[in-house]
Motif scaffolding. Structure first.
Motif, PDB file in Angstrom:
ATOM      1  N   TRP A  66       0.841  -1.192   0.000  1.00 50.77           N
ATOM      2  CA  TRP A  66       0.000   0.000   0.000  1.00 50.77           C
ATOM      3  C   TRP A  66       0.879   1.245   0.000  1.00 50.77           C
ATOM      4  O   TRP A  66       1.965   1.249   0.567  1.00 50.77           O
ATOM      5  N   GLY A  67       0.367   2.317  -0.633  1.00 55.19           N
ATOM      6  CA  GLY A  67       1.083   3.582  -0.673  1.00 55.19           C
ATOM      7  C   GLY A  67       2.046   3.618  -1.841  1.00 55.19           C
ATOM      8  O   GLY A  67       1.710   3.224  -2.955  1.00 55.19           O
TER       9      GLY A  67
ATOM     10  N   ALA B  25      -3.307  -0.075   5.398  1.00 55.04           N
ATOM     11  CA  ALA B  25      -4.688   0.130   4.954  1.00 55.04           C
ATOM     12  C   ALA B  25      -5.647  -0.485   5.953  1.00 55.04           C
ATOM     13  O   ALA B  25      -5.392  -1.571   6.498  1.00 55.04           O
TER      14      ALA B  25
ATOM     15  N   TYR C  26     -11.018   2.510   3.714  1.00 57.08           N
ATOM     16  CA  TYR C  26     -10.123   3.369   2.951  1.00 57.08           C
ATOM     17  C   TYR C  26     -10.578   3.426   1.486  1.00 57.08           C
ATOM     18  O   TYR C  26     -10.905   2.389   0.893  1.00 57.08           O
ATOM     19  N   ASN C  27     -10.568   4.614   0.868  1.00 59.36           N
ATOM     20  CA  ASN C  27     -10.989   4.812  -0.518  1.00 59.36           C
ATOM     21  C   ASN C  27      -9.851   5.425  -1.329  1.00 59.36           C
ATOM     22  O   ASN C  27      -9.050   6.214  -0.803  1.00 59.36           O
ATOM     23  N   ASP C  28      -9.841   5.080  -2.641  1.00 61.04           N
ATOM     24  CA  ASP C  28      -8.857   5.639  -3.577  1.00 61.04           C
ATOM     25  C   ASP C  28      -7.442   5.581  -3.007  1.00 61.04           C
ATOM     26  O   ASP C  28      -6.686   6.544  -3.043  1.00 61.04           O
ATOM     27  N   THR C  29      -7.107   4.440  -2.454  1.00 57.91           N
ATOM     28  CA  THR C  29      -5.807   4.272  -1.810  1.00 57.91           C
ATOM     29  C   THR C  29      -4.835   3.622  -2.793  1.00 57.91           C
ATOM     30  O   THR C  29      -5.150   2.583  -3.377  1.00 57.91           O
TER      31      THR C  29
ATOM     32  N   GLU D 168     -11.269   1.505  -7.748  1.00 59.12           N
ATOM     33  CA  GLU D 168     -11.823   2.810  -7.381  1.00 59.12           C
ATOM     34  C   GLU D 168     -13.175   3.045  -8.037  1.00 59.12           C
ATOM     35  O   GLU D 168     -13.973   3.848  -7.582  1.00 59.12           O
TER      36      GLU D 168
ATOM     37  N   ASN E 188     -10.346   0.517  -3.250  1.00 58.79           N
ATOM     38  CA  ASN E 188     -11.226   0.838  -2.136  1.00 58.79           C
ATOM     39  C   ASN E 188     -11.336  -0.382  -1.231  1.00 58.79           C
ATOM     40  O   ASN E 188     -11.417  -1.523  -1.720  1.00 58.79           O
TER      41      ASN E 188
ATOM     42  N   TYR F  19     -11.063   8.991   8.656  1.00 61.82           N
ATOM     43  CA  TYR F  19     -11.919   7.807   8.607  1.00 61.82           C
ATOM     44  C   TYR F  19     -12.482   7.540  10.003  1.00 61.82           C
ATOM     45  O   TYR F  19     -11.753   7.571  11.008  1.00 61.82           O
TER      46      TYR F  19
END
Length: 839
Positions: free
Chosen positions: A38-39, A47, A51-54, A83, A108, A254
């Motif tokens: 992630w990231g 995450a 979490y959205n649009d990650t 997404e 997402n 969040y």
């Protein structure tokens, strides 16, 4: 012959073709997925559900000549979607080199996603840039969804952090305090603690439901929130469970709500019937403290048991409890030793003390509530300040760098560290403050600031104040010290300073350079008061080397009419140190004596030490060839500066050429180096029977003494080097100056000034071969009169280092096999060639 050679060559090629085929097919023709997460690779994140649009990245290595066309993730059966809400997520491809590409997906995570690790197929389509042919690989990768960490309710107690109490039946309105802890490394926002109270305990609005809102909960720290509740008389004494749950928003906004209730207990106590007092415990982790319980009563009672009910982390080691009878007005004190372990969280922990007793024929129980305040007694601080320069700092040197070592003793990192400081007059920091983004736990960060040392700066040990703010809401103040040394310690010494009235004397003035550097353009100017300077040398000497001296000679005349006394000879000393012009003034006492008096009076020694009782010997010598009778001495001295055991003395007679000694006890009153004048008026009966009176001017030099001791010397092997540690203690009454420590000829350390009773550690790190050594640790120092002294300590030590072996490098089996095949092929080719030649 030619046919045989061709046949041999064809046979060799036939045997080598399989080997070449193996070598050609071993090159990379496919792509490799090397990492994902992630990231971004530069800023990986965790995450959580919702979490959205990650961003989710995949790093791919491809052969030269190949390129990634597109890639997608098959997310079916997971709580993760693209997404756009689809089960297939397409990624964007970017290349950082000819052989490395990064694929980025934006995903997402469903709000009700179950934390865990999910296996997801990854399909990558890639293309040969030369031929245009496309291929694909499919690989299963893992995507992790982390579990949400909620705040911890680690303590609930009656009262507040300033005043603990306990709730009894029918108590009424009383504070109830909750200790909420954020166990994560990020702040939590809009934290809501929902608590359900037992029947009989109500909020101020009469509800059994409490909603406690905390706007922000810092990372890694407890937060205490107090609210008022009503304890009615319908509740019974006992332990009750409070059901509670948390909801909060993380730093990205969040929102999370805890499913299901947790519970923590509180206690309702019966009314106490004894007079009880117990001191609250104030302690740090990894410490032993004492809980004292004082009990008294107004009726006869029997104390059956006293039991502090501590949490499991606090351990009662021992106590002096014994059952006892108490009469009215009598009291008894019990003590309990409690161990506070290292890992306990800093907080306020209630300690109910349960007392069982018998009074008026009834067996009763009461509970007294005290608490233990566990805290860290350490805060960030500047542990050392050193001049980052090879030049000794002195007034007027200009701008030199000063390095401050900032230490974080806490078991967690600190952030947003801002340091401001205030130096005394003469020291000007050219950087008003220092900002450090963060300091890890138990770590030290050096920072350097430029300091201008002006000519009016004081010398010696200089203290400065500082203020450290950190974690946005914490602040601590402190102080540290640095040394400003005097400009090259150049002094003068004078001998033979006594002149008879009506005569002259040649007085040598010695200029001594005690410093480690050259001084230049040395010049003396002498000014006499009452005396006459007949001859002098006032020429300028170009330089004086370190630890050397030069002598100036002055011929001084005492006129016949000058009364016997002490007269000052003022010496003005000027010299250049580096680029600074230094001017110092010294006063030399010149004693003018009378030839008419046959009685010589003097002190056996002229130096006494303040803060101590000195025994001084006053000597009287009769230089005449006849006996002097009825000698009376009146001693005058400044009583505010010195104490003498006697100020009047009587000696019946003194024979010719006889020396008479009188012990006096002397105590200087002012703890500083100074000259103290002593005037003695002597009267006696001469040979003709006539009374004679003379006055004598004596001086005592009052100063402190320095005595250095070397203690706690130890040695150990650290990382194949010898580390010698020790402690210097000045047990005297004045500063030890220019202190340096050396060990044999291996190493030396310059420390500077050491005040009295100030233990100063030293350490040497030596790299020496194994063997038996005797280390002579020597400390050299000077007192305020620049007199040198040496103290030594001998340490015997056997140096031995642990041995280690390195694994020898091995040739891989595949390499050996490959070489074997080549050797066999060469032998076959040579054999066939020779055979063809024979034919």
């Amino acid at each position: 012959m030619i046919k045989h050679k061709i046949r041999s060559l064809l046979l060799s090629l036939f045997l080598l073709l399989p080997l070449l085929s193996i070598l050609l097919t071993s090159s990379q023709t496919t792509i490799v997925v090397s990492s994902w997460g992630w990231g971004t690779p530069e800023n990986p994140i965790l995450a959580y559900p919702g979490y959205n649009d990650t961003p989710f990245y995949v790093i791919v290595s491809q052969p030269i000549g190949y390129q990634i066309v597109y890639a997608y993730l098959i997310l079916s059966g997971t709580p993760i979607v693209s997404e756009g809400g689809n089960n297939i997520a397409y990624g964007s491809v970017s290349s950082s080199s000819l052989t490395t590409s990064q694929i980025t997906f934006f995903l997402n995570v469903e709000k009700d996603a179950k934390p865990g690790t999910y296996n997801v197929p990854l399909v990558i389509i890639y293309q040969n840039a030369v031929t245009g042919s496309e291929s694909q690989i499919a690989q299963e990768i893992t995507i992790e969804i982390n579990n949400v960490t909620f705040p911890i309710l680690d303590q609930v107690f009656w009262g507040t952090t300033q005043q603990l109490t306990f709730a009894q039946v029918g108590e009424g309105l009383i504070p109830l305090t909750f200790s909420v802890f954020n166990p994560t490394t990020e702040p939590m926002l809009n934290v809501t603690l929902t608590v359900f109270l037992p029947k009989g305990i109500y909020s101020q609005s009469g509800s059994q439901r409490l909603a406690i809102i905390i706007p922000a909960l810092p990372a890694g720290e407890p937060e205490f929130i107090s609210t008022i509740v009503n304890v009615s008389n319908i509740i019974r004494p006992g332990v009750y469970y409070l059901n509670y749950s948390f909801s909060f928003s993380n730093f990205l906004g969040y929102y999370y709500s805890q499913k299901g209730n947790q519970s923590i207990n509180i206690t309702i106590y019966p009314q106490a019937r004894l007079n009880i007092y117990s001191n609250p415990i104030q302690s740090t982790p990894n410490n032993i403290t004492v809980l004292v319980v004082d009990i008294s009563t107004n009726v006869s009672s029997f104390i059956a048991s006293v039991r502090p009910v501590t949490i499991s982390d606090l351990v009662i080691i021992s106590s002096n409890f014994m059952p006892a009878f108490l009469s009215p007005g009598q009291n008894i004190i019990y003590s309990f030793k409690i161990y506070v372990p290292q890992g306990i969280l800093p907080s306020v922990y209630p300690i109910p003390i349960e007392i069982n007793y018998t009074s008026l024929g009834q067996k009763l129980t009461t509970v007294y509530l005290t608490y233990a305040n566990i805290y860290y007694n350490q805060t960030p601080q500047i542990v050392e300040a050193i001049w980052n320069s090879s030049i000794t700092p002195f007034p007027g040197i200009g701008v030199i760098p000063l390095t401050l070592f900032v230490y974080n003793p806490l078991p967690y990192p600190i952030t947003a560290v801002n340091i401001s400081y205030k130096f005394p007059s003469g020291l000007i920091p050219l950087q008003p403050f220092i900002f450090i983004p963060g300091i890890p736990q138990y770590d030290t960060i050096p920072v350097t600031i430029p300091i201008e040392i002006t000519p009016n700066a004081s010398v010696g040990l200089i203290n400065f104040d500082y203020k450290i703010s950190y974690n946005q809401d914490k602040m601590v103040t402190g102080n540290n010290s640095i040394y400003i040394l005097p400009p090259a310690p150049v002094i003068i010494e004078a001998n033979n300073t006594e002149i008879n009235e009506g005569s002259y004397n040649v007085i040598p003035i010695r200029v001594v350079n005690l410093g480690p550097e050259y001084v230049y353009n040395v010049n003396l100017i002498a000014i006499a008061q009452g005396l006459e300077i007949i001859a002098s040398v006032n020429s300028t000497i170009p330089f004086i080397k370190p630890n050397t001296s030069v002598v100036y000679y002055y011929t001084i005349y005492a006129p016949q009419s000058l009364p016997p006394a002490v007269y000052p000879l003022v010496i003005k000393l000027a010299y250049t140190y580096f680029t600074s012009e230094i001017v110092r003034t010294f006063t030399i006492p010149i004693l003018v004596t009378s030839l008419q008096s046959p009685l010589i009076i003097s002190f056996l020694k002229t130096t006494v030490y303040y803060n101590s009782n000195n025994t001084e010997i006053l000597t009287l010598q009769n230089l005449a060839n006849f006996t002097i009778y009825d000698i009376r001495l009146d001693i005058s001295y400044p009583t505010q500066e010195i104490y003498l055991s006697q100020n009047q003395l009587y000696i019946p007679y003194l024979p010719p050429n006889f020396i008479y000694t009188i012990p006096l006890y002397v105590i200087p009153q002012i703890p500083q180096t100074m000259s103290i004048p002593i005037v003695i008026t002597a009267s006696y009966i001469s040979k003709q029977g006539t009374p004679q009176t003379y006055q004598y001017q004596l001086n005592l030099l009052s100063t402190g003494f320095v005595k250095m001791e070397i203690t706690q010397v130890s040695a150990q092997i650290v990382n194949n080097t010898l580390v010698i540690n020790g402690l210097l203690i000045n047990t005297g009454s004045q500063n030890a100056q220019y202190v340096s420590v050396s060990v044999n000829n291996y190493s030396s350390i310059y420390i500077g000034n050491i005040p009295p009773n100030s233990p100063t550690p030293f350490s040497f790190t030596l790299s020496l071969p194994p063997g038996y050594y005797k280390f002579n640790i020597t400390v050299s120092y000077e007192n305020e009169l620049y007199q040198s002294n040496i103290t030594s300590y001998v340490l015997s030590y056997v140096i031995s280092y642990p041995t280690s072996t390195n694994n020898q490098e091995r040739i891989p089996v595949t390499t050996i096999s490959f070489l074997g095949i080549i050797v066999i092929l060469v032998i076959i080719i040579v054999y066939l060639s020779l055979r063809g030649l024979r034919k």
